[in-house]
Design an enzyme around this catalytic site. Sequence first.
Site, PDB file in Angstrom:
ATOM      1  N   HIS A 122       0.854  -1.129   0.050  1.00  0.00           N
ATOM      2  CA  HIS A 122      -0.009   0.112  -0.060  1.00  0.00           C
ATOM      3  C   HIS A 122       0.649   1.168   0.152  1.00  0.00           C
ATOM      4  O   HIS A 122       1.032   2.025   0.923  1.00  0.00           O
ATOM      5  CB  HIS A 122      -1.047  -0.036   1.223  1.00  0.00           C
ATOM      6  CG  HIS A 122      -2.131   0.868   1.301  1.00  0.00           C
ATOM      7  ND1 HIS A 122      -3.579   0.139   1.404  1.00  0.00           N
ATOM      8  CD2 HIS A 122      -2.367   1.823   0.734  1.00  0.00           C
ATOM      9  CE1 HIS A 122      -4.284   1.250   1.218  1.00  0.00           C
ATOM     10  NE2 HIS A 122      -3.602   2.494   0.686  1.00  0.00           N
ATOM     11  N   GLU A 167      -4.371  -0.421  -5.664  1.00  0.00           N
ATOM     12  CA  GLU A 167      -4.398   0.754  -6.340  1.00  0.00           C
ATOM     13  C   GLU A 167      -3.197   1.052  -7.158  1.00  0.00           C
ATOM     14  O   GLU A 167      -2.640   2.178  -6.983  1.00  0.00           O
ATOM     15  CB  GLU A 167      -4.878   1.986  -5.630  1.00  0.00           C
ATOM     16  CG  GLU A 167      -6.115   1.710  -4.918  1.00  0.00           C
ATOM     17  CD  GLU A 167      -6.756   3.355  -4.429  1.00  0.00           C
ATOM     18  OE1 GLU A 167      -5.946   4.057  -4.433  1.00  0.00           O
ATOM     19  OE2 GLU A 167      -7.921   3.173  -3.764  1.00  0.00           O
ATOM     20  N   TYR A 294     -15.062   5.431  -4.597  1.00  0.00           N
ATOM     21  CA  TYR A 294     -15.111   6.516  -3.988  1.00  0.00           C
ATOM     22  C   TYR A 294     -16.254   7.437  -4.503  1.00  0.00           C
ATOM     23  O   TYR A 294     -17.117   7.948  -3.928  1.00  0.00           O
ATOM     24  CB  TYR A 294     -14.022   7.350  -3.570  1.00  0.00           C
ATOM     25  CG  TYR A 294     -13.072   6.604  -2.526  1.00  0.00           C
ATOM     26  CD1 TYR A 294     -13.411   6.883  -1.148  1.00  0.00           C
ATOM     27  CD2 TYR A 294     -12.071   5.641  -2.721  1.00  0.00           C
ATOM     28  CE1 TYR A 294     -12.426   6.368  -0.157  1.00  0.00           C
ATOM     29  CE2 TYR A 294     -11.243   5.108  -1.969  1.00  0.00           C
ATOM     30  CZ  TYR A 294     -11.633   5.278  -0.474  1.00  0.00           C
ATOM     31  OH  TYR A 294     -10.824   4.663   0.415  1.00  0.00           O
ATOM     32  N   GLU A 351     -12.498  -0.907  -0.147  1.00  0.00           N
ATOM     33  CA  GLU A 351     -12.304   0.254   0.338  1.00  0.00           C
ATOM     34  C   GLU A 351     -13.644   1.162  -0.163  1.00  0.00           C
ATOM     35  O   GLU A 351     -13.655   0.870  -1.347  1.00  0.00           O
ATOM     36  CB  GLU A 351     -11.066   1.151   0.060  1.00  0.00           C
ATOM     37  CG  GLU A 351     -10.057   0.854   0.749  1.00  0.00           C
ATOM     38  CD  GLU A 351      -8.915   1.908   0.265  1.00  0.00           C
ATOM     39  OE1 GLU A 351      -9.034   3.171   0.011  1.00  0.00           O
ATOM     40  OE2 GLU A 351      -7.395   1.411   0.360  1.00  0.00           O
TER      41      GLU A 351
HETATM   42  C1  BGC Z   1      -6.230   4.716  -0.557  1.00  0.00           C
HETATM   43  C2  BGC Z   1      -6.151   5.221   0.541  1.00  0.00           C
HETATM   44  C3  BGC Z   1      -6.807   6.513   0.866  1.00  0.00           C
HETATM   45  C4  BGC Z   1      -8.207   6.618   0.516  1.00  0.00           C
HETATM   46  C5  BGC Z   1      -8.608   8.090   0.433  1.00  0.00           C
HETATM   47  C6  BGC Z   1      -7.494   5.169  -1.618  1.00  0.00           C
HETATM   48  O1  BGC Z   1      -6.980   5.950  -2.777  1.00  0.00           O
HETATM   49  O2  BGC Z   1      -5.998   3.196  -1.000  1.00  0.00           O
HETATM   50  O3  BGC Z   1      -5.201   4.860   1.276  1.00  0.00           O
HETATM   51  O4  BGC Z   1      -6.481   7.294   2.248  1.00  0.00           O
HETATM   52  O5  BGC Z   1      -7.985   6.126  -1.087  1.00  0.00           O
HETATM   53  O6  BGC Z   1      -8.048   9.044  -0.380  1.00  0.00           O
END
Ligand code: BGC
Length: 450
Positions: A122, A167, A294, A351
């Site tokens: 990571h 990622e 996200y 995530e």
């Molecule tokens: C990553 C995390 C990061 C999160 C929020 C992802 O791209 O794996 O390490 O904190 O997004 O930005």
Amino acid sequence: MSQPVQFPNGFLWGSATSAYQIEGSPLADGAGPSIWQRFAHTPGMMHSGDTGDIACDHYRRMESDVALMRELGMQAYRFSVSWSRVLPEGKGKINPKGLDFYERLVDTLLANNITPLLTLYHWDLPAALDDRGGWLNPDIAHWFADYGSVLYRKLDDRVKFWATLNEPWVVTDGGYLHGALAPGHRSRYEAPIASHNLLRAHGAAVQAYRADGKHKVGIVVNLEPKYPASDSAEDLAAVKRADAYMNRQYLDPVFFGTYPDELREIFGDAWPEWPAADMDLIKQPTDFLGVNYYTRNVTRHDAANYPLKTAAVKQHATYTETGWEVFPQGLTDTLAWVKDRYGNPPVYITENGSAFYDPPTAEDGVLDDPLRVNYQKKHLRAVHAAIAQGCDVRGYMAWSLLDNLEWSLGFSKRFGIVHVDFATQKRTPKTSARHYSQVIATNGRSLGTT
Ligand code: BGC
């Protein structure tokens, strides 16, 4: 007709973190420095000069953090291993105390009935390997596979889920193309090489896993669906480029052994011809896919934007503190796209979460975060909708268990469902953590109806 939300039996509920973002004590007990240690200590790179020297002090508070996970009812925990704790020089001599930390973490999780999901990389490359070219050196595929083998041999009897990379797109885009993340390079010529070596390293680590491991191995990618701003030919072509660059650049090689054609158009003379043997190495069968989601992007053509020639179009919508549109439908669409394009592989959401403003201190043990609760609820329903459409989604890890070091944005963005007071290290579960505990305890029924 509306249906009660109910996730499949055995659906795995948990939360995620990563080593440099939470551990602190980056050089303790014989660990070597990583590129993030160097980057954070370079003036001007980090918001407010923040570093991971202490972060959430998890290296020293691991037991109580696991106890907190248990109290919240977590069934799983996704964490990453710091390569330079285990191999201070990145290869060669093992640091037993570094390895011991992760062994204790795994044992503590298991003693609390929490399933460990381990990510090998990571973003915190050992600095000693960066000195040899880091992701630009083709030898890194073997360095990475050898590092993986050290962990497989030690922990595969207890860890059943292994992810190679987190990622790769961010590693390359932030680390080698635009320079906002470690190691901070800005080169259109380096970016394709770094991406390709990341993928070769993934392939080599999967191969090594088949020799030493008996359970499941996969890769974690961030997917961000691209929607056209208009139906003009220019915008539609821009969407194809943006999607190829961010989403298909990594998954097409892993699943099909080919790169999307658009990459040549994007990188021009910086895009090399890759040997067929490399593509075979990359295309190793995997057991699951980790998806980090996200937001989405509404995309238009913009000739001024290097090198993609695309720009994002702002929507009339809620945006998070990191400037990301809240768009739950994008998660359903992404999972459906993975199912259709890549043959419905088993998927874990590795995530998903949001940064919204929270005060630095919780008052009377309470921290109410209604926007994060709303985000969580809607995205969990979006996962459920994807499962109802036949997507093979097997688990969900909330990002993040704790407020933590948001890379070069430092401690200015809080993604935790548990609040951390960085002056005292006090942990306070936010309303979103309580909400999530209910979801876990009811296997989703507390989310109501669709
Ligand atoms: C990553 C995390 C990061 C999160 C929020 C992802 O791209 O794996 O390490 O904190 O997004 O930005």
